[in-house]
Design an enzyme around this catalytic site. Structure first.
Site, PDB file in Angstrom:
ATOM      1  N   THR A   1       8.918  -7.962   0.502  1.00 38.26           N
ATOM      2  CA  THR A   1       8.847  -9.132  -0.354  1.00 38.26           C
ATOM      3  C   THR A   1      10.270  -9.640  -0.502  1.00 38.26           C
ATOM      4  O   THR A   1      11.194  -9.123   0.097  1.00 38.26           O
ATOM      5  CB  THR A   1       8.335  -8.741  -1.749  1.00 38.26           C
ATOM      6  OG1 THR A   1       9.239  -7.787  -2.304  1.00 38.26           O
ATOM      7  CG2 THR A   1       6.958  -8.110  -1.692  1.00 38.26           C
TER       8      THR A   1
ATOM      9  N   ARG B   1      -7.077  -9.718   0.105  1.00 40.24           N
ATOM     10  CA  ARG B   1      -6.259  -8.616  -0.406  1.00 40.24           C
ATOM     11  C   ARG B   1      -5.184  -9.155  -1.348  1.00 40.24           C
ATOM     12  O   ARG B   1      -4.573 -10.190  -1.116  1.00 40.24           O
ATOM     13  CB  ARG B   1      -5.625  -7.864   0.756  1.00 40.24           C
ATOM     14  CG  ARG B   1      -4.724  -6.704   0.359  1.00 40.24           C
ATOM     15  CD  ARG B   1      -3.263  -7.068   0.474  1.00 40.24           C
ATOM     16  NE  ARG B   1      -2.385  -5.936   0.149  1.00 40.24           N
ATOM     17  CZ  ARG B   1      -1.054  -6.016   0.090  1.00 40.24           C
ATOM     18  NH1 ARG B   1      -0.466  -7.171   0.318  1.00 40.24           N
ATOM     19  NH2 ARG B   1      -0.349  -4.970  -0.221  1.00 40.24           N
ATOM     20  N   VAL B   2      -4.945  -8.471  -2.454  1.00 41.94           N
ATOM     21  CA  VAL B   2      -3.977  -8.895  -3.460  1.00 41.94           C
ATOM     22  C   VAL B   2      -2.787  -7.942  -3.451  1.00 41.94           C
ATOM     23  O   VAL B   2      -2.962  -6.725  -3.478  1.00 41.94           O
ATOM     24  CB  VAL B   2      -4.622  -8.927  -4.866  1.00 41.94           C
ATOM     25  CG1 VAL B   2      -3.577  -9.275  -5.923  1.00 41.94           C
ATOM     26  CG2 VAL B   2      -5.772  -9.927  -4.891  1.00 41.94           C
ATOM     27  N   SER B   3      -1.597  -8.504  -3.425  1.00 43.11           N
ATOM     28  CA  SER B   3      -0.376  -7.696  -3.398  1.00 43.11           C
ATOM     29  C   SER B   3       0.078  -7.352  -4.815  1.00 43.11           C
ATOM     30  O   SER B   3      -0.446  -7.873  -5.800  1.00 43.11           O
ATOM     31  CB  SER B   3       0.738  -8.456  -2.689  1.00 43.11           C
ATOM     32  OG  SER B   3       1.316  -9.416  -3.555  1.00 43.11           O
ATOM     33  N   ASP B   4       1.076  -6.501  -4.886  1.00 42.45           N
ATOM     34  CA  ASP B   4       1.666  -6.134  -6.177  1.00 42.45           C
ATOM     35  C   ASP B   4       2.566  -7.225  -6.738  1.00 42.45           C
ATOM     36  O   ASP B   4       2.896  -7.205  -7.919  1.00 42.45           O
ATOM     37  CB  ASP B   4       2.502  -4.859  -6.031  1.00 42.45           C
ATOM     38  CG  ASP B   4       3.718  -5.096  -5.138  1.00 42.45           C
ATOM     39  OD1 ASP B   4       4.853  -5.178  -5.671  1.00 42.45           O
ATOM     40  OD2 ASP B   4       3.556  -5.216  -3.916  1.00 42.45           O
TER      41      ASP B   4
ATOM     42  N   THR C   1       9.506  -3.817  -3.955  1.00 39.83           N
ATOM     43  CA  THR C   1       9.151  -4.163  -2.584  1.00 39.83           C
ATOM     44  C   THR C   1       8.665  -2.911  -1.879  1.00 39.83           C
ATOM     45  O   THR C   1       8.953  -1.799  -2.305  1.00 39.83           O
ATOM     46  CB  THR C   1      10.353  -4.788  -1.840  1.00 39.83           C
ATOM     47  OG1 THR C   1       9.947  -5.141  -0.516  1.00 39.83           O
ATOM     48  CG2 THR C   1      11.532  -3.834  -1.772  1.00 39.83           C
ATOM     49  N   GLY C   2       7.928  -3.106  -0.789  1.00 41.63           N
ATOM     50  CA  GLY C   2       7.377  -1.974  -0.058  1.00 41.63           C
ATOM     51  C   GLY C   2       5.894  -2.155   0.154  1.00 41.63           C
ATOM     52  O   GLY C   2       5.383  -3.279   0.195  1.00 41.63           O
ATOM     53  N   ILE C   3       5.161  -1.075   0.272  1.00 37.84           N
ATOM     54  CA  ILE C   3       3.715  -1.151   0.420  1.00 37.84           C
ATOM     55  C   ILE C   3       3.105  -1.446  -0.945  1.00 37.84           C
ATOM     56  O   ILE C   3       3.238  -0.648  -1.874  1.00 37.84           O
ATOM     57  CB  ILE C   3       3.146   0.153   1.002  1.00 37.84           C
ATOM     58  CG1 ILE C   3       3.720   0.393   2.411  1.00 37.84           C
ATOM     59  CG2 ILE C   3       1.625   0.093   1.057  1.00 37.84           C
ATOM     60  CD1 ILE C   3       3.245   1.672   3.051  1.00 37.84           C
ATOM     61  N   GLY C   4       2.440  -2.582  -1.036  1.00 39.43           N
ATOM     62  CA  GLY C   4       1.929  -3.030  -2.334  1.00 39.43           C
ATOM     63  C   GLY C   4       1.002  -2.051  -3.005  1.00 39.43           C
ATOM     64  O   GLY C   4       1.072  -1.840  -4.221  1.00 39.43           O
TER      65      GLY C   4
END
Length: 310
Positions: free
Chosen positions: A181, A209-212, A230-233
């Site tokens: 991100t 799909r919804v991210s963090d 940031t990273g894998i949501g």
């Protein structure tokens, strides 16, 4: 709010994940991040609010096709770009965001508009309606390299779980899937904090799909601390990372200790993520479980970065 002016602080990130290929790759990313710092920090010195500076920083990073947000966002499995962004003002502890928005240059602008709305988080349909209400011009954030990336993966029937975080092939060490991100955290001269985060998603993901990035798990701020992740949501959501760190600082832990404990817990849970933050004293912190965190900061005296942090 402080009654006296304080030294502003600033930290930004452009994602996390893979190592960078060679010194040339590091320098390209460094120039991009330092350019943003070079515009934002004078704004803080001139008296701009943390929230204003965060929005401007996110706009600049969204406009840089090197990063996975705004222009240069990755494509989902159906070949469409759906972006998410959020903004949180630590002074008012107000959160706003948009989820899976399309056809806009700067998703952070919609999040900023929603700061004054009674309804502060909108999904795809609501975001599209807000775009029409604001009469924001339609914009296509697609870049050639992202289209090529999607077409190549389509030929392989989408065997990768996600796309590349940095939209420059020479910056990816092994060509494998990475994620990320962009984010900005600021402390202004009045002692107020704000955080903003924006993303194009993982790439190749299931539609919807919804991210963090549009959740307090990935972006959170109070009067005591502000954090962008940031990273894998999914990993960030399951750790509730940003909110966890801010709550720990609010409860009396130093931001350095809060990061150390929270990142340590994430590492123990085999997560892949990173975060940046600032507390009300002006302490800057960052941490990662991923190989690399693409972050840079201004501590009031000098500019530094985490690009070669092992």
């Amino acid at each position: 709010m402080s009654d006296q002016r304080v030294q502003p602080k600033l930290i930004i990130h452009g994602g996390a994940g893979s190592s960078l290929k060679g010194k040339g790759g590091v320098e390209v990313v460094r120039r991009s991040l330092y350019k943003v710092l070079g515009e934002l920090y004078p704004l803080l010195l001139s008296g701009a609010s943390a929230k204003e500076v965060v929005v401007r920083g996110c706009q600049m990073l969204e406009d840089d096709p090197r990063f996975n947000a705004g222009t240069g966002s990755v494509l989902q499995s159906d070949g469409q770009i759906r972006m998410s962004a959020s903004l949180m003002d630590g002074l008012t502890q107000r959160f706003s965001g948009v989820i899976n928005v399309s056809r806009v240059q700067n998703p952070i602008d919609l999040a900023a508009t929603l700061q004054t709305s009674a309804d502060r988080v909108l999904s795809d349909y609501g975001s599209a309606e807000l775009l029409r209400e604001l009469q924001i011009p339609i914009y296509n954030p697609l870049t050639d390299i992202r289209l090529q990336e999607w077409m190549q993966e389509r030929q392989g029937n989408f065997t990768k779980e996600m796309a590349g975080v940095v939209a420059e092939k020479e910056l990816v060490a092994d060509g494998s899937a990475r994620r990320g991100t962009i984010g900005v955290v600021a402390l202004d001269c009045m002692g107020n904090l704000a955080a903003g985060t924006s993303t194009g998603g993982k790439g190749f993901e299931r539609i919807g799909r919804v991210s963090d990035s549009a959740m307090p798990a990935g972006n959170y701020a109070s009067r005591y601390a502000a954090v962008s992740c940031t990273g894998i949501g999914e990993d960030i959501i399951e750790e509730c990372l940003a909110a966890k760190i801010v709550v720990r600082v609010t409860d009396g832990m130093s931001i350095a200790a809060a990061f150390e404990r929270s990142i340590g817990e994430a590492r123990g849970n085999h997560r892949e993520l990173a975060a940046i933050g600032i507390d009300s004293t002006g302490a800057i912190a960052y941490g990662k479980t991923s190989q690399v965190l693409l972050a840079a900061y201004h501590d009031g005296e000098k500019i530094g970065d985490t690009l070669e942090l092992i």
